[in-house]
Design a protein around this motif. Structure first.
Motif, PDB file in Angstrom:
ATOM      1  N   LYS A  83       8.951 -40.219  62.037  1.00  0.00           N
ATOM      2  CA  LYS A  83       8.144 -39.969  60.847  1.00  0.00           C
ATOM      3  C   LYS A  83       8.323 -38.512  60.429  1.00  0.00           C
ATOM      4  N   ASP A  84       8.869 -38.286  59.263  1.00  0.00           N
ATOM      5  CA  ASP A  84       9.117 -36.938  58.761  1.00  0.00           C
ATOM      6  C   ASP A  84       7.801 -36.176  58.659  1.00  0.00           C
ATOM      7  N   THR A  85       7.719 -35.044  59.354  1.00  0.00           N
ATOM      8  CA  THR A  85       6.461 -34.299  59.433  1.00  0.00           C
ATOM      9  C   THR A  85       6.163 -33.488  58.182  1.00  0.00           C
ATOM     10  N   LEU A  86       7.115 -33.357  57.271  1.00  0.00           N
ATOM     11  CA  LEU A  86       6.907 -32.597  56.035  1.00  0.00           C
ATOM     12  C   LEU A  86       6.893 -33.485  54.802  1.00  0.00           C
ATOM     13  N   ALA A  87       7.128 -34.777  54.987  1.00  0.00           N
ATOM     14  CA  ALA A  87       7.306 -35.678  53.846  1.00  0.00           C
ATOM     15  C   ALA A  87       6.006 -35.950  53.110  1.00  0.00           C
ATOM     16  N   LYS A  88       6.147 -36.188  51.813  1.00  0.00           N
ATOM     17  CA  LYS A  88       5.062 -36.645  50.955  1.00  0.00           C
ATOM     18  C   LYS A  88       5.576 -37.834  50.153  1.00  0.00           C
ATOM     19  N   HIS A  89       4.763 -38.873  50.070  1.00  0.00           N
ATOM     20  CA  HIS A  89       5.197 -40.050  49.321  1.00  0.00           C
ATOM     21  C   HIS A  89       5.402 -39.706  47.850  1.00  0.00           C
ATOM     22  N   GLY A  90       4.643 -38.717  47.361  1.00  0.00           N
ATOM     23  CA  GLY A  90       4.830 -38.290  45.976  1.00  0.00           C
ATOM     24  C   GLY A  90       6.232 -37.784  45.708  1.00  0.00           C
ATOM     25  N   HIS A  91       6.896 -37.220  46.728  1.00  0.00           N
ATOM     26  CA  HIS A  91       8.273 -36.772  46.541  1.00  0.00           C
ATOM     27  C   HIS A  91       9.215 -37.973  46.386  1.00  0.00           C
ATOM     28  N   THR A  92       8.950 -39.036  47.138  1.00  0.00           N
ATOM     29  CA  THR A  92       9.731 -40.253  46.972  1.00  0.00           C
ATOM     30  C   THR A  92       9.559 -40.805  45.565  1.00  0.00           C
ATOM     31  N   SER A  93       8.321 -40.804  45.069  1.00  0.00           N
ATOM     32  CA  SER A  93       8.050 -41.295  43.714  1.00  0.00           C
ATOM     33  C   SER A  93       8.734 -40.421  42.665  1.00  0.00           C
ATOM     34  N   ARG A  94       8.741 -39.113  42.900  1.00  0.00           N
ATOM     35  CA  ARG A  94       9.377 -38.197  41.950  1.00  0.00           C
ATOM     36  C   ARG A  94      10.887 -38.428  41.908  1.00  0.00           C
ATOM     37  N   GLN A  95      11.508 -38.608  43.064  1.00  0.00           N
ATOM     38  CA  GLN A  95      12.947 -38.869  43.106  1.00  0.00           C
ATOM     39  C   GLN A  95      13.278 -40.179  42.396  1.00  0.00           C
ATOM     40  N   LYS A  96      12.441 -41.190  42.607  1.00  0.00           N
ATOM     41  CA  LYS A  96      12.664 -42.482  41.969  1.00  0.00           C
ATOM     42  C   LYS A  96      12.529 -42.357  40.445  1.00  0.00           C
ATOM     43  N   THR A 146      17.255 -32.373  67.749  1.00  0.00           N
ATOM     44  CA  THR A 146      17.705 -31.285  66.871  1.00  0.00           C
ATOM     45  C   THR A 146      16.523 -30.458  66.396  1.00  0.00           C
ATOM     46  N   GLU A 147      16.701 -29.143  66.366  1.00  0.00           N
ATOM     47  CA  GLU A 147      15.705 -28.258  65.772  1.00  0.00           C
ATOM     48  C   GLU A 147      16.250 -27.794  64.423  1.00  0.00           C
ATOM     49  N   ILE A 148      15.505 -28.055  63.372  1.00  0.00           N
ATOM     50  CA  ILE A 148      15.954 -27.721  62.021  1.00  0.00           C
ATOM     51  C   ILE A 148      14.923 -26.815  61.361  1.00  0.00           C
ATOM     52  N   THR A 149      15.399 -25.793  60.688  1.00  0.00           N
ATOM     53  CA  THR A 149      14.532 -24.921  59.905  1.00  0.00           C
ATOM     54  C   THR A 149      14.684 -25.278  58.439  1.00  0.00           C
ATOM     55  N   TYR A 150      13.583 -25.646  57.826  1.00  0.00           N
ATOM     56  CA  TYR A 150      13.566 -26.012  56.409  1.00  0.00           C
ATOM     57  C   TYR A 150      13.085 -24.825  55.594  1.00  0.00           C
ATOM     58  N   HIS A 151      13.578 -24.700  54.368  1.00  0.00           N
ATOM     59  CA  HIS A 151      13.325 -23.536  53.535  1.00  0.00           C
ATOM     60  C   HIS A 151      12.630 -23.930  52.231  1.00  0.00           C
ATOM     61  N   ASN A 152      11.670 -23.114  51.844  1.00  0.00           N
ATOM     62  CA  ASN A 152      10.933 -23.298  50.591  1.00  0.00           C
ATOM     63  C   ASN A 152      10.403 -24.735  50.471  1.00  0.00           C
ATOM     64  N   VAL A 153       9.636 -25.111  51.482  1.00  0.00           N
ATOM     65  CA  VAL A 153       9.116 -26.475  51.571  1.00  0.00           C
ATOM     66  C   VAL A 153       7.897 -26.620  50.657  1.00  0.00           C
ATOM     67  N   VAL A 154       7.955 -27.573  49.750  1.00  0.00           N
ATOM     68  CA  VAL A 154       6.822 -27.849  48.863  1.00  0.00           C
ATOM     69  C   VAL A 154       5.757 -28.594  49.649  1.00  0.00           C
ATOM     70  N   LYS A 178       9.984 -24.631  60.916  1.00  0.00           N
ATOM     71  CA  LYS A 178      10.862 -25.096  61.992  1.00  0.00           C
ATOM     72  C   LYS A 178      10.305 -26.389  62.573  1.00  0.00           C
ATOM     73  N   VAL A 179      11.170 -27.387  62.694  1.00  0.00           N
ATOM     74  CA  VAL A 179      10.739 -28.694  63.187  1.00  0.00           C
ATOM     75  C   VAL A 179      11.650 -29.136  64.326  1.00  0.00           C
ATOM     76  N   ASP A 180      11.059 -29.549  65.457  1.00  0.00           N
ATOM     77  CA  ASP A 180      11.786 -30.170  66.559  1.00  0.00           C
ATOM     78  C   ASP A 180      11.714 -31.683  66.362  1.00  0.00           C
ATOM     79  N   ILE A 181      12.847 -32.306  66.121  1.00  0.00           N
ATOM     80  CA  ILE A 181      12.885 -33.734  65.812  1.00  0.00           C
ATOM     81  C   ILE A 181      13.068 -34.517  67.110  1.00  0.00           C
ATOM     82  N   GLY A 182      12.114 -35.406  67.384  1.00  0.00           N
ATOM     83  CA  GLY A 182      12.073 -36.061  68.686  1.00  0.00           C
ATOM     84  C   GLY A 182      12.713 -37.425  68.751  1.00  0.00           C
TER      85      GLY A 182
END
Length: 250
Positions: free
Chosen positions: A85-98, A187-195, A176-180
């Motif tokens: 489960k993406d720890t930064l995700a918002k369903h509104g972003h999915t709707s915006r992309q669609k 993988t540890e990934i650093t995300y930038h300018n996260v809305v 920074k997110v540690d993906i389990g």
């Protein structure tokens, strides 16, 4: 540094998409810089559950360092079923992309996908395609000025052609997110300018307008900047971005 978070807009009823904060660890970083006259706004639709996304996340970090580009990470949730489960995700972003895909008429919705100035899209991990899109997309030309004083954010939108909505986005410059589990397990990934949220400040009709929003210290203290987008259309049918600004929070 004192971090300030958005609570509500005072010029119009606040409407936040998926306002609950996601969990992530703030990463050490140089202070985010202001962008006052962007030639482009890049929205990267990405997911922690997508194995093709980490190169795009790194490319966005490079683009975010440019003085004339506002680069934003919009994490989506439609890959959560793969096991993480993406720890930064918002369903509104999915709707915006669609909504973007529907308005373009190409029905293309994937990760990593970059949308430039609300109109053109490119594969987010394809540097040459993204650079070409940045070079050819029409730049926003409506002036937007942000300032923080007396415990409030003040937004001034200048005159221009067209009309649209004014949206305020709290931003975490690095997370920074540690993906389990899932495709990027371990993988540890650093995300930038996260809305981290969306609040409508009001409508813009082409004439100069001003808006303000009260600020306070949030519980999720990773927010260290605010982005404002003036965009034609509506949240359900977003069109070209007419103006934008990015401002660190002092």
């Amino acid at each position: 540094m004192a971090l300030v978070g958005l609570i509500a807009a005072t010029t119009a009823p606040a409407r936040a998409q998926d306002a609950a904060a996601a969990t992530a660890t703030p990463a050490a970083a140089a202070p985010i810089h202001a962008v006052t006259k962007p030639r482009a706004v890049v929205e990267l639709f990405t997911s922690q559950g997508c194995s093709a996304c980490p190169p795009a996340d790194k490319l966005l970090a490079e683009i975010a360092d440019r003085p004339d580009v506002i680069a934003l990470t919009l994490a989506v949730d439609y890959w959560d079923y793969l096991g993480w489960k993406d720890t930064l995700a918002k369903h509104g972003h999915t709707s915006r992309q669609k909504a973007y895909a529907k308005l373009r008429g190409d029905s293309k919705m994937f990760t990593p996908q970059a949308v430039v100035n609300g109109t053109a899209m490119a594969v987010g991990n394809d540097r040459s395609a993204l650079e070409q899109t940045l070079a050819t997309s029409r730049a926003p030309d409506v002036p937007v000025t942000l300032s923080v004083r007396d415990g409030k954010l003040h937004v001034a939108v200048g005159p221009g052609s067209g009309a649209g909505e004014v949206w305020l986005c709290p931003v975490a410059s690095k997370a920074k997110v540690d993906i389990g589990r899932g495709e990027n397990e371990g993988t540890e990934i650093t995300y930038h300018n996260v809305v981290r949220g969306w609040v409508k400040l009001g409508d813009w009709t082409g004439a100069p307008a001003s808006f303000e929003a009260p600020l306070r210290r949030p519980n999720d203290v990773d927010i260290d900047a605010l982005a404002v987008l003036v965009q034609s259309g509506s949240s359900a049918a977003p069109g070209p971005i007419l103006g934008a600004a990015l401002q660190p929070i002092p």
